[in-house]
Design a protein around this motif. Structure first.
Motif, PDB file in Angstrom:
ATOM      1  N   ILE A 344      -3.433  15.513  -3.301  1.00 23.47           N
ATOM      2  CA  ILE A 344      -2.442  14.618  -3.569  1.00 23.47           C
ATOM      3  C   ILE A 344      -2.544  13.773  -2.266  1.00 23.47           C
ATOM      4  O   ILE A 344      -2.821  13.571  -1.097  1.00 23.47           O
ATOM      5  N   GLU A 345      -2.019  12.400  -2.923  1.00 24.26           N
ATOM      6  CA  GLU A 345      -2.385  11.119  -1.903  1.00 24.26           C
ATOM      7  C   GLU A 345      -0.925  10.416  -2.275  1.00 24.26           C
ATOM      8  O   GLU A 345      -0.540  10.522  -2.530  1.00 24.26           O
ATOM      9  N   ARG A 346      -0.824  10.008  -0.468  1.00 21.12           N
ATOM     10  CA  ARG A 346       0.097   9.470  -0.106  1.00 21.12           C
ATOM     11  C   ARG A 346       0.610   7.754  -0.196  1.00 21.12           C
ATOM     12  O   ARG A 346      -0.805   7.039   0.534  1.00 21.12           O
ATOM     13  N   ALA A 347       1.561   6.865  -1.421  1.00 25.46           N
ATOM     14  CA  ALA A 347       1.614   5.086  -1.833  1.00 25.46           C
ATOM     15  C   ALA A 347       2.193   5.360  -0.441  1.00 25.46           C
ATOM     16  O   ALA A 347       3.749   5.580  -0.536  1.00 25.46           O
ATOM     17  N   PRO A 348       1.776   4.515   0.092  1.00 18.65           N
ATOM     18  CA  PRO A 348       3.024   3.402   0.986  1.00 18.65           C
ATOM     19  C   PRO A 348       3.477   2.383  -0.049  1.00 18.65           C
ATOM     20  O   PRO A 348       3.567   2.090  -0.882  1.00 18.65           O
ATOM     21  N   VAL A 349       4.572   2.460   1.849  1.00 17.07           N
ATOM     22  CA  VAL A 349       5.630   1.103   0.471  1.00 17.07           C
ATOM     23  C   VAL A 349       4.964  -0.260   0.794  1.00 17.07           C
ATOM     24  O   VAL A 349       5.013  -0.380   1.606  1.00 17.07           O
ATOM     25  N   VAL A 350       5.344  -1.188  -0.278  1.00 17.76           N
ATOM     26  CA  VAL A 350       4.728  -1.939   0.300  1.00 17.76           C
ATOM     27  C   VAL A 350       6.030  -3.631  -0.394  1.00 17.76           C
ATOM     28  O   VAL A 350       6.772  -2.871  -1.686  1.00 17.76           O
ATOM     29  N   ILE A 351       6.160  -4.156   0.358  1.00 15.04           N
ATOM     30  CA  ILE A 351       6.937  -5.250  -0.020  1.00 15.04           C
ATOM     31  C   ILE A 351       6.638  -6.484  -0.012  1.00 15.04           C
ATOM     32  O   ILE A 351       5.648  -6.560   0.098  1.00 15.04           O
ATOM     33  N   HIS A 352       7.843  -7.298  -0.252  1.00 16.89           N
ATOM     34  CA  HIS A 352       7.529  -9.048  -0.112  1.00 16.89           C
ATOM     35  C   HIS A 352       7.877 -10.006   0.500  1.00 16.89           C
ATOM     36  O   HIS A 352       9.247  -9.595   0.524  1.00 16.89           O
ATOM     37  N   CYS A 353       6.982 -10.591   1.269  1.00 18.93           N
ATOM     38  CA  CYS A 353       8.142 -10.702   2.564  1.00 18.93           C
ATOM     39  C   CYS A 353       8.026 -12.248   2.154  1.00 18.93           C
ATOM     40  O   CYS A 353       7.248 -13.536   1.457  1.00 18.93           O
ATOM     41  N   ALA A 354       9.226 -13.031   2.067  1.00 19.40           N
ATOM     42  CA  ALA A 354       9.620 -14.297   1.360  1.00 19.40           C
ATOM     43  C   ALA A 354       9.246 -15.445   2.627  1.00 19.40           C
ATOM     44  O   ALA A 354       9.305 -16.653   2.068  1.00 19.40           O
ATOM     45  N   HIS A 355       9.842 -14.860   3.937  1.00 18.54           N
ATOM     46  CA  HIS A 355       9.286 -16.036   4.582  1.00 18.54           C
ATOM     47  C   HIS A 355       7.739 -15.810   5.145  1.00 18.54           C
ATOM     48  O   HIS A 355       7.432 -17.194   4.624  1.00 18.54           O
ATOM     49  N   CYS A 356       6.428 -15.191   4.997  1.00 22.48           N
ATOM     50  CA  CYS A 356       5.130 -15.472   4.736  1.00 22.48           C
ATOM     51  C   CYS A 356       5.517 -15.496   3.716  1.00 22.48           C
ATOM     52  O   CYS A 356       3.447 -15.416   3.387  1.00 22.48           O
ATOM     53  N   ASP A 357       5.656 -15.450   2.467  1.00 21.33           N
ATOM     54  CA  ASP A 357       5.726 -15.195   1.056  1.00 21.33           C
ATOM     55  C   ASP A 357       4.342 -14.656   0.842  1.00 21.33           C
ATOM     56  O   ASP A 357       2.638 -14.548   0.382  1.00 21.33           O
ATOM     57  N   ALA A 358       4.049 -13.254   1.534  1.00 18.83           N
ATOM     58  CA  ALA A 358       3.126 -12.409   1.593  1.00 18.83           C
ATOM     59  C   ALA A 358       3.605 -11.155   1.218  1.00 18.83           C
ATOM     60  O   ALA A 358       4.731 -10.383   1.295  1.00 18.83           O
ATOM     61  N   ASP A 359       2.674 -10.178   0.938  1.00 19.89           N
ATOM     62  CA  ASP A 359       2.648  -7.779   0.388  1.00 19.89           C
ATOM     63  C   ASP A 359       2.527  -7.979   1.543  1.00 19.89           C
ATOM     64  O   ASP A 359       1.201  -8.062   1.642  1.00 19.89           O
ATOM     65  N   ARG A 360       3.078  -7.168   2.781  1.00 20.73           N
ATOM     66  CA  ARG A 360       3.564  -6.271   3.707  1.00 20.73           C
ATOM     67  C   ARG A 360       3.571  -4.743   3.699  1.00 20.73           C
ATOM     68  O   ARG A 360       4.319  -4.115   2.740  1.00 20.73           O
ATOM     69  N   MET A 361       3.108  -3.852   3.951  1.00 21.44           N
ATOM     70  CA  MET A 361       3.302  -2.394   3.865  1.00 21.44           C
ATOM     71  C   MET A 361       3.892  -2.309   5.372  1.00 21.44           C
ATOM     72  O   MET A 361       3.348  -2.349   6.141  1.00 21.44           O
ATOM     73  N   LEU A 362       4.490  -0.423   4.897  1.00 22.20           N
ATOM     74  CA  LEU A 362       5.743  -0.599   5.594  1.00 22.20           C
ATOM     75  C   LEU A 362       5.493   0.373   6.401  1.00 22.20           C
ATOM     76  O   LEU A 362       4.241   0.671   5.984  1.00 22.20           O
ATOM     77  N   VAL A 363       5.406   0.360   7.449  1.00 22.90           N
ATOM     78  CA  VAL A 363       5.139   1.327   8.556  1.00 22.90           C
ATOM     79  C   VAL A 363       5.650   2.402   8.374  1.00 22.90           C
ATOM     80  O   VAL A 363       5.487   3.933   8.161  1.00 22.90           O
ATOM     81  N   GLY A 364       7.279   2.317   8.662  1.00 26.27           N
ATOM     82  CA  GLY A 364       8.054   3.617   8.456  1.00 26.27           C
ATOM     83  C   GLY A 364       8.769   3.045   6.524  1.00 26.27           C
ATOM     84  O   GLY A 364       8.910   2.265   6.222  1.00 26.27           O
ATOM     85  N   THR A 365       9.612   4.022   6.729  1.00 27.54           N
ATOM     86  CA  THR A 365      11.038   4.228   5.701  1.00 27.54           C
ATOM     87  C   THR A 365      12.195   4.016   6.015  1.00 27.54           C
ATOM     88  O   THR A 365      13.066   3.552   5.417  1.00 27.54           O
ATOM     89  N   THR A 366      12.704   3.364   7.628  1.00 23.07           N
ATOM     90  CA  THR A 366      13.585   3.178   7.633  1.00 23.07           C
ATOM     91  C   THR A 366      14.131   1.662   7.700  1.00 23.07           C
ATOM     92  O   THR A 366      15.645   1.761   8.144  1.00 23.07           O
ATOM     93  N   ASP A 367      12.925   1.284   7.961  1.00 28.80           N
ATOM     94  CA  ASP A 367      13.119  -0.706   8.845  1.00 28.80           C
ATOM     95  C   ASP A 367      12.204  -1.164   7.385  1.00 28.80           C
ATOM     96  O   ASP A 367      11.144  -1.075   7.915  1.00 28.80           O
ATOM     97  N   PHE A 368      12.990  -1.707   6.478  1.00 26.64           N
ATOM     98  CA  PHE A 368      12.779  -2.828   5.812  1.00 26.64           C
ATOM     99  C   PHE A 368      12.403  -3.592   5.715  1.00 26.64           C
ATOM    100  O   PHE A 368      12.906  -4.460   4.867  1.00 26.64           O
ATOM    101  N   ARG A 369      11.932  -4.971   6.929  1.00 25.76           N
ATOM    102  CA  ARG A 369      11.257  -5.888   7.145  1.00 25.76           C
ATOM    103  C   ARG A 369      10.063  -6.312   7.727  1.00 25.76           C
ATOM    104  O   ARG A 369       8.493  -5.280   7.790  1.00 25.76           O
TER     105      ARG A 369
END
Length: 371
Positions: A344-369
């Motif tokens: 089993i492979e765990r897939a991290p959470v990836v968000i798109h930052c509008a300020h940085c205009d780039a995709d960022r990988m989150l460290v945890g699942t409680t803070d989506f910044r």
């Protein structure tokens, strides 16, 4: 009227032609009825007034003349009896003249007639008075004096009366001739209208017949035959015989035949293509069956060689790896996957930052910044 061409349809043209014909006949009937009514009215007036008036004037003129002649006959009578008979006849004619003159006066309906009649009663009374004096001389046996009185006074009184009578008779005759001429003219007018209407209706019928012939040429056949052919083609009977008249190439029937032939060719092409598609479909189905068999065989071979299973789940999916491995081990028992290992492979959470205009990988699942 057709909205596409702005022309009247065939039905509208037929209705219009029939309406014009009916209206024309109605107009002719009204004109003829009016003329005949005038003729009847004028004829009735002539029969009831003009002719009787002329007859009365003529009768008065005749009886006045006969009365004067009877006075002469009474003077020349050889016996008292002959004299008395002549005088009795004079008296009868006087009464007849008076009655006829009164009737003539009542029959004067026009101002002109009344004006002409006005002096006649006075002249008649004058004539009657002179006749009375002449009769008295005859009864007294004074023949010479009676004869002289007749020549000098009675005849003069008679002539004075006959003069307006003759003028009135002339006027009545002229009026009668004018009335008869008017009747004749109106009769000729009515005759001409009727003849004109007959000719117009005949020409209209001829034009209508020519128009129907043209319509039949445009149709190419009787409407019932066109209906039968159209129904047969609509029902799919493309082998229906469509007979055309010699030289017919642009009629409705010819168009139906062309349409039938085009549909037949199209249907033939469709059938040919359908047969080709059916053959290709059969080949495809056979190939699919063979491919399915081979695919199933290869899948079976691959299934028998499964040694490892891989599963990639996201952090936010809610899946617990240990629980999944436990469930997998239980489900794989007594199957070909019993010895396979589940990774089993765990897939991290990836968000798109509008300020940085780039995709960022989150460290945890409680803070989506953005980190």
């Amino acid at each position: 009227m057709s909205a596409r061409s702005g022309r009247f349809t065939l039905a509208q043209q037929l209705y219009l032609a029939s309406g014009v014909l009916v209206l024309s006949l109605a107009a002719v009937a009204v004109v003829v009825a009016t003329l005949m009514s005038e003729i009847v009215e004028e004829t009735g007036f002539v029969d009831a007034v003009r002719v009787p008036q002329l007859q009365r004037i003529s009768e008065v003129e005749l009886q006045v003349t006969r009365a004067s002649l009877q006075l002469r006959h009474a003077i020349l009578a050889r016996t008292p009896e002959e004299r008395d008979a002549a005088l009795a006849d004079v008296d009868a004619k006087r009464r007849l003249v008076g009655e006829t003159m009164d009737a003539s006066g009542r029959g004067m309906v026009t101002p002109e007639g009344k004006e002409v009649y006005a002096p006649m009663p006075g002249l008649l009374r004058e004539f009657a008075a002179v006749v009375d004096e002449n009769v008295a001389l005859i009864r007294e046996g004074r023949k010479a004096e009676a004869f002289a009185f007749l020549a000098e006074r009675t005849v003069q009184a008679r002539n004075r009366l006959l003069q307006p009578l003759a003028a009135e008779k002339q006027r009545q005759g002229d009026t009668l001739r004018e009335a008869i001429g008017s009747i004749v003219r109106e009769s000729v007018s009515a005759r001409n209208v009727v003849l004109g209407a007959v000719i117009a209706v005949g020409l209209g019928q001829l034009a209508f017949a020519i128009y129907l012939i043209r319509v039949m040429r445009r149709l190419g056949a009787e409407p019932d035959a066109l209906k039968d052919v159209a129904s047969a083609v609509a029902a799919g009977r493309l082998d229906t015989d469509i007979a055309l008249r010699p030289g017919d190439a642009d009629s409705v029937m010819a168009a139906l035949r062309t349409m039938r032939d085009d549909i037949a060719r199209t249907v033939g092409t469709v059938r040919t293509n359908a047969d080709a598609v059916a053959g290709a479909s059969a080949q495809i189905a056979s190939g699919n069956t063979d491919l399915s068999a081979r695919t199933e065989s290869q899948a079976r071979a691959l299934y028998e060689q499964v040694l490892e299973g891989r599963l990639r789940i996201g952090v936010l999916s809610g899946g617990v790896p240990d629980a999944l491995i436990y469930a997998y081990d239980g489900a794989a028992q007594d199957t070909r996957l019993e010895d396979a290992v589940l990774n089993i492979e765990r897939a991290p959470v990836v968000i798109h930052c509008a300020h940085c205009d780039a995709d960022r990988m989150l460290v945890g699942t409680t803070d989506f910044r953005c980190p």
